[in-house]
Design an enzyme around this catalytic site. Sequence first.
Site, PDB file in Angstrom:
ATOM      1  N   GLU A  35       0.808  -1.217   0.000  1.00 59.86           N
ATOM      2  CA  GLU A  35       0.000   0.000   0.000  1.00 59.86           C
ATOM      3  C   GLU A  35       0.850   1.281   0.000  1.00 59.86           C
ATOM      4  O   GLU A  35       0.417   2.319  -0.492  1.00 59.86           O
ATOM      5  CB  GLU A  35      -0.957   0.020   1.203  1.00 59.86           C
ATOM      6  CG  GLU A  35      -2.142  -0.927   1.071  1.00 59.86           C
ATOM      7  CD  GLU A  35      -3.085  -0.550  -0.074  1.00 59.86           C
ATOM      8  OE1 GLU A  35      -3.234   0.644  -0.384  1.00 59.86           O
ATOM      9  OE2 GLU A  35      -3.672  -1.482  -0.668  1.00 59.86           O
ATOM     10  N   HIS A  37       3.688   1.800  -1.650  1.00 60.31           N
ATOM     11  CA  HIS A  37       4.005   2.079  -3.050  1.00 60.31           C
ATOM     12  C   HIS A  37       2.764   2.602  -3.790  1.00 60.31           C
ATOM     13  O   HIS A  37       2.835   3.546  -4.582  1.00 60.31           O
ATOM     14  CB  HIS A  37       4.463   0.805  -3.763  1.00 60.31           C
ATOM     15  CG  HIS A  37       5.721   0.181  -3.214  1.00 60.31           C
ATOM     16  ND1 HIS A  37       5.733  -1.044  -2.598  1.00 60.31           N
ATOM     17  CD2 HIS A  37       6.996   0.616  -3.208  1.00 60.31           C
ATOM     18  CE1 HIS A  37       6.973  -1.348  -2.239  1.00 60.31           C
ATOM     19  NE2 HIS A  37       7.764  -0.355  -2.591  1.00 60.31           N
TER      20      HIS A  37
END
Length: 279
Positions: A35, A37
Amino acid sequence: MEIYTTPTGMQAQSLNWKRQGKRIGLVPTMGFLHEGHLSLMDIAAAHADLVVVSIFVNPTQFGPSEDLEAYPRNLERDLALCRERGVAAVFTPEPSDVYGPEYQSYVSLEKLPNHLCGLSRPVHFRGVATVVSKLFNIVLPDLAVFGEKDFQQLAVIRRLTADLNFPVRIMGGPIVREADGLAMSSRNAYLSPEERVSALCLSMALKHVASEVEKGERDVALLKASTEKIILSRPHTEIDYIAFCDPQTLEAVDSIGGPVLMALAVKVGSTRLIDNQVF
Ligand code: AMP
């Protein structure tokens, strides 16, 4: 979604987009996406016409005794996540396409790497600065988004971009955490269930110091001592550094005056984790 594996293929597409007047947002990653990224992709999408994600486990930023070979990889899953997030292209080259047999050009900074992670990872920021410079030349982004989780990396990239006149806007994204506070990281996959519990000591120490500072504590030596106690009370932990420093220069400070970066690097078992907060 387009997938490019060669620098020339990616660069040709980027040149095409630029001729069409498209603004390109780049999110550089080493893959095994989470999440954290994905939040950077959303920031890029909000400020650009299209998003390019690079997925490349960059060998030049790993030291000889580090986890280059073991670094977690799952390209199929990563590509599916990028596709779902509306990414226009993924650039995922082989190391030999990025660093040919005659390769000999590196970018290094004079001062920022001489603190924090640079002390225990001497070649790391040279590798990061080199690969990010190459990505800027290959992907030709108008903006690039990096996570504040790697605070020193973001500082290095801001400096590098200004020093070398890259026409790229650098944006930082806030740290995304698991529900219990652990900063998301691809390396969390290495943790055993018992180590995963111990790993909470980083975010707990940051929270503890934040509340002490809130109550008026300004003495860095005292704050360091209580941080050390919290971390070492957990099994399998070994402190690399507990640092309080100027968020711009990363020079150490001994009291909390203006804004101060608290940065931690802790080995939990054999996994090195980092976390930070600015007070
Ligand atoms: P990595 O794949 O670990 O090299 O990270 C790629 C980018 O994602 C870097 O700019 C990191 O700072 C960023 N990143 C990694 N973890 C997080 C997180 N938990 N929250 C926000 N950004 C992150």
